[in-house]
Design a protein around this motif. Sequence first.
Motif, PDB file in Angstrom:
ATOM      1  N   GLN A 185       0.807  -1.221   0.000  1.00  0.00           N
ATOM      2  CA  GLN A 185       0.000   0.000   0.000  1.00  0.00           C
ATOM      3  C   GLN A 185       0.843   1.275   0.000  1.00  0.00           C
ATOM      4  N   ASP A 186       2.155   1.146   0.244  1.00  0.00           N
ATOM      5  CA  ASP A 186       3.027   2.323   0.335  1.00  0.00           C
ATOM      6  C   ASP A 186       3.950   2.507  -0.859  1.00  0.00           C
ATOM      7  N   ILE A 187       3.882   1.626  -1.846  1.00  0.00           N
ATOM      8  CA  ILE A 187       4.932   1.627  -2.869  1.00  0.00           C
ATOM      9  C   ILE A 187       4.489   2.232  -4.200  1.00  0.00           C
ATOM     10  N   HIS A 188       5.491   2.729  -4.933  1.00  0.00           N
ATOM     11  CA  HIS A 188       5.355   3.122  -6.330  1.00  0.00           C
ATOM     12  C   HIS A 188       6.292   2.230  -7.125  1.00  0.00           C
ATOM     13  N   LEU A 189       5.798   1.683  -8.232  1.00  0.00           N
ATOM     14  CA  LEU A 189       6.578   0.747  -9.041  1.00  0.00           C
ATOM     15  C   LEU A 189       6.853   1.355 -10.408  1.00  0.00           C
ATOM     16  N   THR A 190       8.113   1.258 -10.834  1.00  0.00           N
ATOM     17  CA  THR A 190       8.513   1.864 -12.102  1.00  0.00           C
ATOM     18  C   THR A 190       9.448   0.931 -12.851  1.00  0.00           C
ATOM     19  N   VAL A 191       9.119   0.638 -14.097  1.00  0.00           N
ATOM     20  CA  VAL A 191      10.028  -0.125 -14.956  1.00  0.00           C
ATOM     21  C   VAL A 191      11.164   0.807 -15.371  1.00  0.00           C
ATOM     22  N   THR A 192      12.383   0.468 -15.025  1.00  0.00           N
ATOM     23  CA  THR A 192      13.524   1.345 -15.275  1.00  0.00           C
ATOM     24  C   THR A 192      14.474   0.834 -16.352  1.00  0.00           C
ATOM     25  N   GLU A 193      14.430  -0.467 -16.637  1.00  0.00           N
ATOM     26  CA  GLU A 193      15.423  -1.014 -17.569  1.00  0.00           C
ATOM     27  C   GLU A 193      14.936  -2.320 -18.159  1.00  0.00           C
ATOM     28  N   SER A 194      15.391  -2.596 -19.348  1.00  0.00           N
ATOM     29  CA  SER A 194      15.096  -3.868 -20.015  1.00  0.00           C
ATOM     30  C   SER A 194      16.353  -4.354 -20.714  1.00  0.00           C
ATOM     31  N   ARG A 195      16.638  -5.643 -20.548  1.00  0.00           N
ATOM     32  CA  ARG A 195      17.809  -6.224 -21.213  1.00  0.00           C
ATOM     33  C   ARG A 195      17.405  -7.480 -21.967  1.00  0.00           C
ATOM     34  N   GLN A 196      17.870  -7.552 -23.194  1.00  0.00           N
ATOM     35  CA  GLN A 196      17.564  -8.682 -24.052  1.00  0.00           C
ATOM     36  C   GLN A 196      18.760  -9.623 -24.074  1.00  0.00           C
ATOM     37  N   HIS A 197      18.485 -10.909 -23.908  1.00  0.00           N
ATOM     38  CA  HIS A 197      19.545 -11.914 -23.926  1.00  0.00           C
ATOM     39  C   HIS A 197      19.294 -12.909 -25.053  1.00  0.00           C
ATOM     40  N   GLU A 198      20.311 -13.655 -25.363  1.00  0.00           N
ATOM     41  CA  GLU A 198      20.195 -14.650 -26.429  1.00  0.00           C
ATOM     42  C   GLU A 198      19.181 -15.723 -26.040  1.00  0.00           C
ATOM     43  N   PRO A 199      18.623 -16.426 -27.032  1.00  0.00           N
ATOM     44  CA  PRO A 199      17.643 -17.475 -26.711  1.00  0.00           C
ATOM     45  C   PRO A 199      18.183 -18.469 -25.692  1.00  0.00           C
ATOM     46  N   SER A 200      17.324 -18.833 -24.735  1.00  0.00           N
ATOM     47  CA  SER A 200      17.720 -19.791 -23.701  1.00  0.00           C
ATOM     48  C   SER A 200      17.615 -21.207 -24.246  1.00  0.00           C
ATOM     49  N   ILE A 210      13.462  -7.582 -17.155  1.00  0.00           N
ATOM     50  CA  ILE A 210      13.107  -6.202 -16.855  1.00  0.00           C
ATOM     51  C   ILE A 210      13.443  -5.894 -15.397  1.00  0.00           C
ATOM     52  N   THR A 211      13.811  -4.652 -15.163  1.00  0.00           N
ATOM     53  CA  THR A 211      14.131  -4.176 -13.816  1.00  0.00           C
ATOM     54  C   THR A 211      13.057  -3.204 -13.371  1.00  0.00           C
ATOM     55  N   ILE A 212      12.500  -3.444 -12.191  1.00  0.00           N
ATOM     56  CA  ILE A 212      11.435  -2.608 -11.649  1.00  0.00           C
ATOM     57  C   ILE A 212      11.918  -1.982 -10.350  1.00  0.00           C
ATOM     58  N   ARG A 213      11.794  -0.679 -10.263  1.00  0.00           N
ATOM     59  CA  ARG A 213      12.176   0.061  -9.057  1.00  0.00           C
ATOM     60  C   ARG A 213      11.001   0.081  -8.090  1.00  0.00           C
ATOM     61  N   VAL A 214      11.260  -0.361  -6.859  1.00  0.00           N
ATOM     62  CA  VAL A 214      10.240  -0.362  -5.806  1.00  0.00           C
ATOM     63  C   VAL A 214      10.589   0.755  -4.828  1.00  0.00           C
ATOM     64  N   ALA A 215       9.784   1.813  -4.830  1.00  0.00           N
ATOM     65  CA  ALA A 215      10.026   2.965  -3.958  1.00  0.00           C
ATOM     66  C   ALA A 215       8.845   3.134  -3.019  1.00  0.00           C
ATOM     67  N   SER A 216       9.138   3.268  -1.740  1.00  0.00           N
ATOM     68  CA  SER A 216       8.097   3.401  -0.724  1.00  0.00           C
ATOM     69  C   SER A 216       7.926   4.860  -0.331  1.00  0.00           C
ATOM     70  N   ILE A 217       6.685   5.231   0.004  1.00  0.00           N
ATOM     71  CA  ILE A 217       6.430   6.587   0.493  1.00  0.00           C
ATOM     72  C   ILE A 217       6.893   6.735   1.941  1.00  0.00           C
ATOM     73  N   ASN A 218       7.210   5.601   2.575  1.00  0.00           N
ATOM     74  CA  ASN A 218       7.765   5.619   3.927  1.00  0.00           C
ATOM     75  C   ASN A 218       9.234   6.031   3.826  1.00  0.00           C
ATOM     76  N   PRO A 219       9.613   7.191   4.351  1.00  0.00           N
ATOM     77  CA  PRO A 219      11.003   7.661   4.178  1.00  0.00           C
ATOM     78  C   PRO A 219      12.042   6.771   4.835  1.00  0.00           C
TER      79      PRO A 219
END
Length: 362
Positions: A185-200, A210-219
Amino acid sequence: MESPAVTFTLAYVVFAVCFVFTPNEFHSAGITVQNLLSGWLGSEDTAFIHYHVRRTTATVLVHSLLPLGYYIGMCFAAPEKQLYYVYAASDGWRICALVALILPTVTSILALYWSQKRWRNHPLARTLSHHALPQSDWRVVASSINTEFRRIDKFATGVPGARVIVTDTWVMKVTTYKVYVAQQQDIHLTVTESRQHEPSPDSNTPVQFITIRVASINPSVKPFDIRLNSTEYGELREKLHAPIRNAANVVIHQSLSDMFLDTFRSLVEVNNVYQLPSNQELEPCIGCMQTNANIKLVKYCQEPNEGECQPCYCRPMWCLTCMGKWFASRQDQQHPETWLSSQVPCPTCRARFCIVDVCIIR
């Protein structure tokens, strides 16, 4: 250094790196802190927070012993250097011995400090205390997380050194030395980066992380990043309450099933609706048991006696998401172009239906 010393050094460096970063081979062989100290650590499923309080402490202690292990090993690999007698060794080896002794001493004192007052001084305990109510403490928050972690509907992914866990209330990232915790309930989520890799090896398509930044309104709660395969993005989004902002304008390549599920939802939302009789109550969906059943199969695609679809007389038992997953699971995975126009059997009575027959309950 002579050949035995070189061989030992190379072997020990490889072992130390693998022991710290733990590849799959070491996990399979049980050469991990978690496995070696499993009797003291307890069970993660039983007490998630208390397990990781002990695990992070033990990991710091064990890893701090690696330089000392190298020095002792070199005593045997290079006996001509007289490393048994520190005062007789060269200045470089004396510094090495000093570091090898100081490091575990410092971490032992730190671990002792963390364990005081029933682990109240541990960094994870201090993190949880920021989420506690004024008249409460970190153990109440820990108990809540332990309870939610035991539920089977949590989202969990990632390698052991960077696991991502999302429950109904919490978003957590488990690393080798630390556990990050934020309240949904306190977080803001932001996609900050994407990296492509060779087929697995398991797929012929490139792998996107993808990298998602988890930032809380709680200082008091520091932001952190979570990283996951783009094919798991849909499942993560279902578990999160907060929207995910795509600040980097990343094109997220979801799995075929996730993309179909989005399309399935959008098509069903424009279908006819089903008016629930006033004397009938909705029960939890028998697929997920998390939400009430909210769809009913009613033949609208053609007249009752025409076509392959059949009338379904089952009471509402499924939610839209579970019915969409059922529909996708019955398709030919090699021919996704046929999915939207196909028919599948009702999961309970086996009457065939198409997407047009799926009605949201009002």
